[in-house]
Design a protein around this motif. Structure first.
Motif: not given
Length: 254
Positions: A62-79, A151-157
């Motif tokens: 789900h993570f990968f498909v969402t970002l392939v369709k809309s890379p700007s959604e990366a700002k919503k990623a979190n820990g 947080t560090f997990p947020d940055v990794i995500a």
């Protein structure tokens, strides 16, 4: 059954028919059930592991498909997306190692040399995975200098999320190289590597307004450190590969 209060035999029930004391049957049943519960939970451990792996795989999909369709959604990623971010690191490193292995295989065929699979594939995979984790750590340090609420997990995500379009770009570069468009492939591969090293951390630090150090200075410092660290990693790796080439040449020559 025997009454625990008066010791006389009594019919089964809630109270003793001799003294009227309460019969604690529920406690007896509970103590007998405990080892059965423990055994059943132990038997379920392998299934739980499989379910966790399935859940992780489903989340990454789900993570990968969402970002392939809309890379700007990366700002919503979190820990909670940290595992997906780490998987992206590994996939990018795997593709880099694969491309390096293919290039070296071509060179080896031309010069009749043999380089081990460890040196041509496993080592690059490990080095770039560590490098991406280190860049995530440096990006987190930059975020703390500018006093951003991550947080560090947020940055990794987030870093893994921003790597997805560059991962696709790198894949297209490999395909162009395989069909013989070497110049275009080299340009695309260079842009994708540069993006993974510098542009993705920039996107993370540009998400929030800084409270501490100015972002421009933080980014300049981050670029310098990342380029130095990447240069040291690549130089040590190339020195190791050059040593392998020289050993192979001398061994085959003598």
């Amino acid at each position: 059954m025997k009454c625990p209060s008066c010791g006389e035999q009594t019919a089964e029930g809630k109270f003793c028919t001799n003294c009227g004391a309460e019969l604690r049957q529920e406690e007896q049943y509970e103590s007998v059930a405990e080892p059965i519960t423990s055994a059943s939970s132990a038997d379920q451990n392998p299934n739980e592991t499989v379910e966790k792996l399935k859940t992780t795989g489903s989340n990454f999909g789900h993570f990968f498909v969402t970002l392939v369709k809309s890379p700007s959604e990366a700002k919503k990623a979190n820990g909670s997306d940290m595992s997906s971010g780490i998987i992206t690191f590994a996939l990018f490193s795997l593709l880099i190692a694969l491309s390096y292995h293919l290039i070296l295989s071509t060179i080896q065929m031309g010069f009749f040399m043999q380089i081990s699979f460890l040196d041509s594939f496993i080592l690059p995979f490990i080095i770039f995975t560590i490098l991406y984790l280190l860049i995530a750590g440096l990006t987190f340090a930059g975020a703390k200098l500018s006093v951003q609420a991550v947080t560090f997990p947020d940055v990794i995500a987030k870093y893994g999320a921003y790597l997805v379009p560059f991962l696709l770009l790198f894949t297209s570069g490999i395909l162009f190289w395989l069909i013989g468009l070497s110049a275009l492939a080299g340009l695309i591969l260079f842009i994708s590597i540069l993006g993974s090293l510098l542009i993705a951390p920039t996107f993370i630090l540009m998400e929030q307004e800084p409270i501490g150090f100015d972002r421009i200075y933080v980014l300049i410092g981050l670029y310098i450190i990342i380029l130095l660290v990447s240069g040291l990693f690549i130089q040590s790796f190339m020195d190791s590969m050059l040593g392998s080439f020289m050993n192979t040449m001398f061994n085959s020559g003598f």
